[in-house]
Design an enzyme around this catalytic site. Structure first.
Site, mmCIF file in Angstrom:
data_model
loop_
_atom_site.group_PDB
_atom_site.id
_atom_site.type_symbol
_atom_site.label_atom_id
_atom_site.label_comp_id
_atom_site.label_asym_id
_atom_site.label_seq_id
_atom_site.Cartn_x
_atom_site.Cartn_y
_atom_site.Cartn_z
ATOM 1 N N ARG A 157 42.527 49.183 38.900
ATOM 2 C CA ARG A 157 41.447 48.857 39.818
ATOM 3 C C ARG A 157 40.596 50.105 40.006
ATOM 4 O O ARG A 157 41.119 51.200 40.205
ATOM 5 C CB ARG A 157 41.990 48.388 41.185
ATOM 6 C CG ARG A 157 42.573 46.982 41.169
ATOM 7 C CD ARG A 157 41.480 45.931 40.998
ATOM 8 N NE ARG A 157 41.980 44.564 41.105
ATOM 9 C CZ ARG A 157 42.335 43.815 40.084
ATOM 10 N NH1 ARG A 157 42.296 44.307 38.849
ATOM 11 N NH2 ARG A 157 42.734 42.572 40.268
ATOM 12 N N GLU B 17 31.634 47.066 40.916
ATOM 13 C CA GLU B 17 31.325 46.357 39.672
ATOM 14 C C GLU B 17 30.334 45.235 39.943
ATOM 15 O O GLU B 17 30.399 44.602 41.001
ATOM 16 C CB GLU B 17 32.614 45.790 39.061
ATOM 17 C CG GLU B 17 33.608 46.867 38.673
ATOM 18 C CD GLU B 17 34.917 46.308 38.114
ATOM 19 O OE1 GLU B 17 35.036 45.066 37.979
ATOM 20 O OE2 GLU B 17 35.823 47.102 37.808
ATOM 21 N N HIS C 75 35.478 45.625 32.399
ATOM 22 C CA HIS C 75 36.629 44.973 33.017
ATOM 23 C C HIS C 75 37.146 43.836 32.129
ATOM 24 O O HIS C 75 37.205 42.668 32.547
ATOM 25 C CB HIS C 75 36.265 44.448 34.408
ATOM 26 C CG HIS C 75 37.459 44.273 35.307
ATOM 27 N ND1 HIS C 75 37.418 44.479 36.660
ATOM 28 C CD2 HIS C 75 38.745 43.901 35.047
ATOM 29 C CE1 HIS C 75 38.612 44.241 37.197
ATOM 30 N NE2 HIS C 75 39.436 43.886 36.227
#
Length: 331
Positions: A240, A269, A288
């Site tokens: 994360r 993000e 991601h």
């Protein structure tokens, strides 16, 4: 027969969700796409009358659980539940379902790919060869480690980190890890040395971060950590983004305190192309995607839909992130 309402708070109306729609196309269920609910108010509006909700990273706060009296379960796509207030969910009798066995192999493979790409400067050499030519690319070779006989340091030693450790051991790497919550017997069985956090920084040639995001881990990897890393070492994060103080990482890269980084996740993000990390040639950036493989996600879609269906029909999902809710769960 009154239909149970299952809502999706992460997909816009009109989005094709063929697998979820197939599973939930049953007489006793109405499946509704409520749009991308990016605020607690939007989430609450979407789930106020729902029996179950499917979600990604939408914010499920105390306000949501306090004002959705029929809600029995929130099913999270994937592993992390850091955007869901588990304490409030438990208080209001709402189960939170997730899939802790999801994408273990995929993320371990992804972390391995990033480590090897850093070690062999794959992306940097490719870009330089294309833009500046053969000799310019070859001028970047040194310093370059062997990989074998080097040290991989893992921050956290959960399922993904353990899978990565197995891969690294096959490459004849030394593996060390920091995780005060893991039994020493687990480290011993894996052939991995348990060390302190700063020892991971000091000894590792490659540091791979696998921390879950919690209030305790938010911003845990900071300037103090980066200052203890070797100047030839690389930092890899597939966990994360917010467990890292991104400004401190950027400063460490600018000061050449570390050799480079490979990042699949970020503090916020999505990142913009103007982000400072985008201008750094020794940093690999990915949007991601560590968990992604076609078959893996198709399986997840089936599991998410079936978990919601199980609950609205009176059952309990395979995994419950807040198991203490079970004795007083809503039915």
């Amino acid at each position: 027969m009154e239909k149970k309402i299952i809502v999706h708070t992460g997909a816009k109306p009109g989005t094709e969700l063929p697998i979820e729609s197939q599973v939930l196309n049953v007489p006793d269920v109405e499946f509704i796409l409520r749009g991308r609910c990016d605020t607690p108010a939007k989430v609450l509006e979407a789930v106020r009358d729902a029996d179950a909700a499917l979600c990604g990273s939408e914010p499920y706060t105390r306000e949501v659980f306090a004002n959705a009296p029929k809600l029995k379960v929130v099913v999270r796509y994937g592993i992390g539940v850091d955007t869901i207030d588990l304490e409030a969910a438990t208080e209001y009798g709402v189960m939170v379902a997730n899939f802790p066995d999801f994408c273990i192999e995929e993320v371990a493979n992804h972390a391995l790919v990033l480590m090897l790409a850093c070690a062999k400067k794959v992306v940097q050499l490719d870009r330089t060869l294309r833009e500046k030519g053969w000799q310019a690319a070859r001028a970047l070779l040194s310093p370059m480690g062997t990989v074998h006989d080097q040290t991989l340091g893992l921050i956290a030693f959960g399922n993904i980190a353990r899978a990565f450790a197995k891969r690294a051991k096959l490459l004849r790497m030394q593996v060390i890890a920091y995780d005060p919550y893991v039994d020493p017997a687990v480290f011993a069985e894996a052939g991995v040395e348990s060390v302190g956090l700063m020892e991971v920084a000091e000894r590792s040639d490659y540091v791979s971060c696998h921390l879950p995001l919690t209030p305790q881990t938010r911003g845990m990897i900071d300037a103090a950590f980066f200052s203890r890393m070797k100047p030839t070492a690389y930092f890899i994060n597939t966990s994360r983004g917010a467990v890292v103080k991104e400004a401190d990482l950027i400063a460490a890269l600018e000061k050449k305190q570390i050799a480079g980084a490979a990042l699949d996740v970020f503090e916020k993000e999505p990142i913009e192309t103007t982000h400072p990390l985008c201008a750094m040639p020794n940093v690999i950036l990915l949007p991601h995607t560590a968990s992604y493989a076609d078959a893996t996600f198709q399986s997840l879609y089936y599991r998410v839909a079936n978990a919601a269906l199980t609950v609205v029909r009176g059952g309990v999902p395979e995994f419950v992130a807040n198991p203490e809710v079970l004795p007083h769960r809503r039915k």
